[in-house]
Every structure is written in C-alpha cells, then in structure tokens.
Design a protein around this motif. Structure first.
Motif, PDB file in Angstrom:
ATOM      1  N   LEU A   1       0.899  -1.105   0.158  1.00 17.08           N
ATOM      2  CA  LEU A   1       0.174  -0.029   0.127  1.00 17.08           C
ATOM      3  C   LEU A   1       0.828   1.192   0.111  1.00 17.08           C
ATOM      4  O   LEU A   1       1.915   1.019   0.502  1.00 17.08           O
ATOM      5  N   SER A   2       0.357   2.321  -0.592  1.00 12.25           N
ATOM      6  CA  SER A   2       1.114   3.505  -0.619  1.00 12.25           C
ATOM      7  C   SER A   2       0.180   4.601  -0.623  1.00 12.25           C
ATOM      8  O   SER A   2      -0.920   4.562  -1.419  1.00 12.25           O
ATOM      9  N   LYS A   3       0.667   5.835  -0.043  1.00 16.32           N
ATOM     10  CA  LYS A   3      -0.078   7.249  -0.275  1.00 16.32           C
ATOM     11  C   LYS A   3       0.820   8.180  -0.517  1.00 16.32           C
ATOM     12  O   LYS A   3       1.890   8.294   0.120  1.00 16.32           O
ATOM     13  N   GLN A   4       0.491   9.076  -1.578  1.00 17.56           N
ATOM     14  CA  GLN A   4       1.651  10.019  -1.689  1.00 17.56           C
ATOM     15  C   GLN A   4       1.205  11.384  -0.989  1.00 17.56           C
ATOM     16  O   GLN A   4       0.014  11.793  -1.044  1.00 17.56           O
ATOM     17  N   ILE A   5       2.311  12.028  -0.570  1.00 15.66           N
ATOM     18  CA  ILE A   5       1.842  13.266  -0.021  1.00 15.66           C
ATOM     19  C   ILE A   5       3.228  14.248  -0.079  1.00 15.66           C
ATOM     20  O   ILE A   5       4.434  13.825   0.067  1.00 15.66           O
ATOM     21  N   PRO A   6       3.009  15.454  -0.547  1.00 13.13           N
ATOM     22  CA  PRO A   6       4.069  16.541  -0.639  1.00 13.13           C
ATOM     23  C   PRO A   6       4.463  17.088   0.783  1.00 13.13           C
ATOM     24  O   PRO A   6       3.689  17.291   1.583  1.00 13.13           O
ATOM     25  N   VAL A   7       5.936  17.343   0.937  1.00 15.52           N
ATOM     26  CA  VAL A   7       6.172  18.016   1.849  1.00 15.52           C
ATOM     27  C   VAL A   7       6.897  19.328   1.462  1.00 15.52           C
ATOM     28  O   VAL A   7       7.905  19.191   0.593  1.00 15.52           O
ATOM     29  N   ARG A   8       6.643  20.520   2.081  1.00 15.09           N
ATOM     30  CA  ARG A   8       7.099  21.556   1.886  1.00 15.09           C
ATOM     31  C   ARG A   8       8.038  22.172   2.821  1.00 15.09           C
ATOM     32  O   ARG A   8       8.191  21.886   3.883  1.00 15.09           O
ATOM     33  N   PRO A   9       9.021  23.104   2.347  1.00 14.40           N
ATOM     34  CA  PRO A   9      10.098  23.757   3.472  1.00 14.40           C
ATOM     35  C   PRO A   9       8.996  24.733   4.352  1.00 14.40           C
ATOM     36  O   PRO A   9       7.937  25.073   3.895  1.00 14.40           O
ATOM     37  N   PHE A  10       9.601  25.585   5.156  1.00 17.70           N
ATOM     38  CA  PHE A  10       9.214  26.744   5.896  1.00 17.70           C
ATOM     39  C   PHE A  10       8.782  27.887   4.863  1.00 17.70           C
ATOM     40  O   PHE A  10       9.889  28.213   3.877  1.00 17.70           O
ATOM     41  N   ARG A  11       7.833  28.619   4.987  1.00 14.72           N
ATOM     42  CA  ARG A  11       7.896  29.897   4.222  1.00 14.72           C
ATOM     43  C   ARG A  11       8.728  30.907   4.927  1.00 14.72           C
ATOM     44  O   ARG A  11       9.162  30.800   6.155  1.00 14.72           O
ATOM     45  N   HIS A  12       8.906  31.987   4.087  1.00 15.80           N
ATOM     46  CA  HIS A  12       9.744  33.035   4.721  1.00 15.80           C
ATOM     47  C   HIS A  12       9.203  33.567   5.976  1.00 15.80           C
ATOM     48  O   HIS A  12      10.044  34.122   6.947  1.00 15.80           O
ATOM     49  N   ASN A  13       7.962  33.710   6.296  1.00 13.10           N
ATOM     50  CA  ASN A  13       7.407  34.051   7.621  1.00 13.10           C
ATOM     51  C   ASN A  13       7.107  33.327   8.605  1.00 13.10           C
ATOM     52  O   ASN A  13       6.654  33.477   9.632  1.00 13.10           O
ATOM     53  N   GLU A  14       7.571  31.857   8.429  1.00 14.35           N
ATOM     54  CA  GLU A  14       7.544  30.781   9.200  1.00 14.35           C
ATOM     55  C   GLU A  14       8.408  30.632  10.062  1.00 14.35           C
ATOM     56  O   GLU A  14       8.518  29.680  11.026  1.00 14.35           O
ATOM     57  N   TYR A  15       9.664  31.267   9.683  1.00 15.74           N
ATOM     58  CA  TYR A  15      11.032  30.963  10.756  1.00 15.74           C
ATOM     59  C   TYR A  15      10.814  31.849  11.747  1.00 15.74           C
ATOM     60  O   TYR A  15      10.161  32.796  11.895  1.00 15.74           O
ATOM     61  N   GLU A  16      11.449  31.459  12.760  1.00 15.75           N
ATOM     62  CA  GLU A  16      11.493  31.894  14.090  1.00 15.75           C
ATOM     63  C   GLU A  16      12.535  33.339  13.845  1.00 15.75           C
ATOM     64  O   GLU A  16      13.140  33.467  13.084  1.00 15.75           O
ATOM     65  N   ARG A  17      11.980  34.562  14.556  1.00 17.48           N
ATOM     66  CA  ARG A  17      12.683  35.720  14.419  1.00 17.48           C
ATOM     67  C   ARG A  17      14.196  35.642  14.844  1.00 17.48           C
ATOM     68  O   ARG A  17      15.015  36.194  14.209  1.00 17.48           O
ATOM     69  N   PHE A  18      14.307  35.145  15.922  1.00 14.86           N
ATOM     70  CA  PHE A  18      15.931  34.721  16.262  1.00 14.86           C
ATOM     71  C   PHE A  18      15.808  33.657  16.520  1.00 14.86           C
ATOM     72  O   PHE A  18      15.228  32.901  17.431  1.00 14.86           O
ATOM     73  N   ILE A  19      16.845  32.984  15.887  1.00 11.67           N
ATOM     74  CA  ILE A  19      17.022  31.361  15.925  1.00 11.67           C
ATOM     75  C   ILE A  19      18.273  31.253  17.184  1.00 11.67           C
ATOM     76  O   ILE A  19      19.164  31.716  17.036  1.00 11.67           O
ATOM     77  N   PRO A  20      17.849  30.208  18.173  1.00 13.69           N
ATOM     78  CA  PRO A  20      18.917  30.123  19.319  1.00 13.69           C
ATOM     79  C   PRO A  20      20.266  29.734  18.954  1.00 13.69           C
ATOM     80  O   PRO A  20      21.163  30.096  19.354  1.00 13.69           O
ATOM     81  N   THR A  21      20.316  28.918  17.837  1.00  9.37           N
ATOM     82  CA  THR A  21      21.414  28.526  17.451  1.00  9.37           C
ATOM     83  C   THR A  21      22.468  29.605  16.741  1.00  9.37           C
ATOM     84  O   THR A  21      23.720  29.362  16.522  1.00  9.37           O
ATOM     85  N   ALA A  22      21.558  30.755  16.619  1.00  9.21           N
ATOM     86  CA  ALA A  22      22.450  31.748  15.926  1.00  9.21           C
ATOM     87  C   ALA A  22      22.932  32.897  17.078  1.00  9.21           C
ATOM     88  O   ALA A  22      23.582  33.881  16.672  1.00  9.21           O
ATOM     89  N   PHE A  23      22.606  32.638  18.256  1.00 10.90           N
ATOM     90  CA  PHE A  23      22.975  33.534  19.269  1.00 10.90           C
ATOM     91  C   PHE A  23      24.316  34.119  19.320  1.00 10.90           C
ATOM     92  O   PHE A  23      24.750  35.255  19.572  1.00 10.90           O
ATOM     93  N   PRO A  24      25.334  33.179  19.071  1.00 13.95           N
ATOM     94  CA  PRO A  24      26.755  33.404  19.161  1.00 13.95           C
ATOM     95  C   PRO A  24      27.196  34.393  17.945  1.00 13.95           C
ATOM     96  O   PRO A  24      28.005  35.308  18.115  1.00 13.95           O
ATOM     97  N   TYR A  25      26.385  34.224  16.758  1.00  9.43           N
ATOM     98  CA  TYR A  25      26.758  35.367  15.687  1.00  9.43           C
ATOM     99  C   TYR A  25      26.207  36.642  16.033  1.00  9.43           C
ATOM    100  O   TYR A  25      26.748  37.470  15.413  1.00  9.43           O
ATOM    101  N   TYR A  26      24.989  36.610  16.565  1.00  8.84           N
ATOM    102  CA  TYR A  26      24.312  37.787  17.004  1.00  8.84           C
ATOM    103  C   TYR A  26      25.086  38.608  17.979  1.00  8.84           C
ATOM    104  O   TYR A  26      25.543  39.890  17.779  1.00  8.84           O
ATOM    105  N   GLY A  27      25.682  37.650  18.879  1.00  8.25           N
ATOM    106  CA  GLY A  27      26.668  38.455  19.833  1.00  8.25           C
ATOM    107  C   GLY A  27      27.899  38.967  19.245  1.00  8.25           C
ATOM    108  O   GLY A  27      28.502  40.082  19.503  1.00  8.25           O
TER     109      GLY A  27
END
Length: 435
Positions: A389-415
């Motif tokens: 059995l199989s069912k097909q479904i597409p998967v999309r990336p985040f839209r530009h307005n769906e990303y977090e304003r500040f990404i925690p992993t980027a805090f060192p770069y912000y600093g």
C-alpha cells in the motif's frame, strides 16, 4: 439490439460472475475439476466432499472435454482450477498451458497433481510455476528407510513422510501426528524462483529411480532435495499447489492405517486427510488472506488528512488489517508491520503498534527534507497474502514568514555582530578624542 441468444447467454453467466471470488468477501467460489477418468470422482470423493461442505461449487469435466472454457466474454467462469489429469497430453476446448498460466496471472488458484504417467503438458505447467519433475518418466520416489508397512508387507515406493513445513498458517494450528502417505514422482524447486516452497519433503534416505530396474547411474534427485508437495504464492497472491502424487488425495490413502518400518507407533489413520484438507484451505484463501483498510494520516492533534505537510511536522499514521477466517474478517494481530516514509529511499522506517483489534498506528516527525514522499506499507510474511500500500503526500519547506525571528543556534553570531559594532564605536571615540 442484441439478439435473444446473446441475452440468454449473458443472463446465464450473470450468476457465475456475481459469485466469483472477491478479496472483500472470498466466499461462494466455483472450481473447475479436470479428471483423467470419471472414476477419480468416486475414488477421491472424500477430498471433493470436503470442498463441497465448505461451500465450493465443483464442476467436474474430463480433461479432453471439447466444451472446456475458463472464460467467456472476458469474464472468468471459475475461481480455482483442480487438475487431477496427470496423463492428459492436451486439454479440450480452448484450454492450453498458456490459458492455465493466464488464469493464475489473473489471481486465481490452482491445484496440480502428477504421477508416473505425467505428460509433458502437466510437466510444462509445473515448470512454469517453479517446479521441475524428474525427467525420467519411469522414476518413482523410493525410500528403504521411511516406507509404510501395510498389513504384513512393506512397499518401498509408498513413502511415509512427516517432514512438514513449519507454518501454522499453511497447515493449520492442529499438529499433524500421523505421517502422510505418498506414492508418486519426485520434483525439485527451481533455484530462480524464490516464491515456491516445500510443504512436504522426502527424508535424507530417499531417491528417485525406476523401482523395476537396477541402478546403472546415480539418481538425479536424492535426499531432502526431493520435494513431494510444494506450494507457490505468486506476487499477485494467487496460490498454486503441486503434488507428485494423485493417489495422495485418494480415499484409500486417507483411510489407510500407517506404520513406518522400524517404528512401533501405529496410526489407525494416515495424516493425508488432515494434511490435504488444511492445505486446500490455505490454497483457496480460507486462511492467511489479509486485507488492509482505512489507511490514513494526519498531524498530531488533528483529525483531517492534510493535502501537504511541512518539514518537521509531527504526524500520526493509522491502518487497519484483518484476516479472513473462512467465514468472516477477524482482526490480524502481529508485531512486525512497518511503515516507511519514502522518497527514493526510506527516510523513516517505524514498526506500527497494535491495539490487538486489527488497528495499527505510529507517530513520527517529518524529516527536514522537502519533496514528494509516500507512506508505504510493504508487508510480506510466510503463509500470508502480501500487502503493498502507498499514499503520496508532498512536503514543503518553511515559508519566509514561518521561521523564528531569532534562531537560538545563531545567538553566538548575533553576539559577535553587536560586539563588533560596540568595539568599532569605542575605537572611533578613542581615535578622535585621544591626544
């Protein structure tokens, strides 16, 4: 306007078409039984009556009957074919080797038996199903160690075998206590066909040869390489039984008391009837027949099936699996059903949990890869019909307005950025006002 004769023919065939085998309700099945001689109908009556008592409609014909036809107007008239005609050199009507193979390719079941008189026609059908009978037409299976003792004499070509396949699905849950009597020819399995299985094997001391002639060369088939009864489940779930003995299905061997030479255990009745009956239940899908329904998926916390997923979504997937018991659909319970979230290769492979009532489910996170995926269930287990059995479904990336304003992993770069700005400001003040 259609002629009266055409209308009469269509109305005559309509009940047969309506009662044909359906995976949703495998009942009311019609079987065509081809015989070498009408005497087989009485000498093998116990086997035939067991089929009739289970609701099958048997149509007996001689193999050379010119009116034989498996289909008419593009519709198959039968759901299964039983060939008790080992010596037939040709079939009557429009039936031939290709017709039989097309019948199996269409998802229908087949029982084929042979003996020492097996014709090239029967051998050819068996070969196409992955079974090769001994090329020596005069050869029988001989065993000087595991033969049956009837009354005071022993027949070394009457094999008493208890080397069964270990599968409750194929042979039933009730253990076979008495050995099965077999008198016929040997066959081997084709190495190129992985779908054919031995159900009843010969012992290591058995060999295939002419019992009335001295051995002038080593036998071509010996020991446990000899298969007495084999089965095939095709990729379309059609099932085929091939036996090197027609006598194995006879009333005489059904009722015979059996005792192996050198064995003190004597059984009042051979295991033939139980073996053949249980095996025929599997062949005609009374056991081991699965269906999957209500395949669905949704985001965690929601009930509706979405048209698209986003990467890293949490989702649930559900499926219901049932097994045909011979009378009704019962929940199928297993712990090895898996689902794949698949794109070119599986990104997620998870074992489904069951509630013991036929319902399976699991949860997982959509991988951080976008594209067109499939929910895929590809289930194969010995003795059971396969599920694909199989069912097909597409998967999309985040839209530009769906990303977090500040990404925690980027805090060192912000600093680092703000530190650079502050440092430049201080440097500028010092540079301009330092004397």
């Amino acid at each position: 306007m259609p002629s009266l004769s055409v209308l009469v023919t269509v109305l005559t065939l309509l009940p047969f078409v309506c009662l044909s085998f359906s995976p949703e309700s495998p009942t009311h099945r019609r079987l065509l039984v081809l015989l070498d001689d009408h005497s087989l109908q009485s000498s093998h009556s116990i086997f035939f009556h067991s089929l009739i008592s289970r609701g099958y409609d048997l149509d007996f014909k001689l193999a050379e009957d010119p009116k034989i036809s498996l289909q008419r107007y593009g519709q198959y008239l039968y759901d299964g074919l039983v060939l008790f005609s080992p010596s037939a050199h040709s079939f009557g009507g429009a039936l031939d080797v290709q017709s039989v193979l097309d019948f199996v390719d269409a998802g229908h079941d087949l029982i084929l038996t042979a003996d020492a008189s097996a014709s090239d026609l029967i051998r050819s059908i068996a070969k196409q199903c992955g079974v090769n009978f001994d090329e020596d037409s005069s050869a029988l299976v001989i065993d000087h160690t595991n033969y049956a003792v009837l009354e005071t004499q022993g027949d070394h070509t009457l094999i008493a075998s208890d080397d069964f396949i270990q599968s409750d699905v194929i042979l039933g849950k009730k253990k076979l206590e008495a050995p099965v009597l077999f008198k016929g020819i040997a066959h081997s399995l084709s190495a190129s066909n992985s779908l054919v299985l031995k159900v009843l094997s010969a012992s290591p001391s058995a060999y295939s040869a002419n019992p009335n002639a001295r051995l002038s060369h080593p036998p071509s088939l010996t020991g446990s390489a000899i298969s007495l009864v084999s089965v095939l489940q095709a990729r379309n779930n059609a099932r085929v039984l091939i036996s090197g003995s027609t006598d194995m299905f006879s009333n005489e061997l059904f009722r015979s008391a059996v005792q192996k030479v050198g064995n003190s255990n004597k059984f009042e009745k051979s295991g033939n009837e139980q073996f053949v009956t249980e095996l025929s239940k599997w062949i005609f899908h009374e056991r081991g027949h699965l269906k999957a329904v209500n395949v669905r998926h949704n985001k965690v916390g929601e009930n509706n099936e979405p048209a698209i997923y986003r990467i890293n979504d949490d989702l649930d997937t559900h499926i219901e699996i049932y097994e045909w018991s011979g009378k009704s659909w019962e929940p199928y319970v297993a712990n090895d059903v898996q689902v794949q979230f698949f794109m070119m290769s599986p990104f997620v492979l998870k074992t489904l949990e069951t509630d013991q009532k036929g319902q399976y489910h699991t949860s997982f996170k959509v991988p951080d890869v976008y594209g067109v995926f499939q929910f895929k269930v590809d289930y194969h287990r010995l003795g059971y019909t396969s599920l694909s059995l199989s069912k097909q479904i597409p998967v999309r990336p985040f839209r530009h307005n769906e990303y977090e304003r500040f990404i925690p992993t980027a805090f060192p770069y912000y600093g680092a950025s703000f530190t650079t700005m502050v440092g430049f400001f201080i440097f500028s003040i010092v540079f301009m006002y330092h004397k």
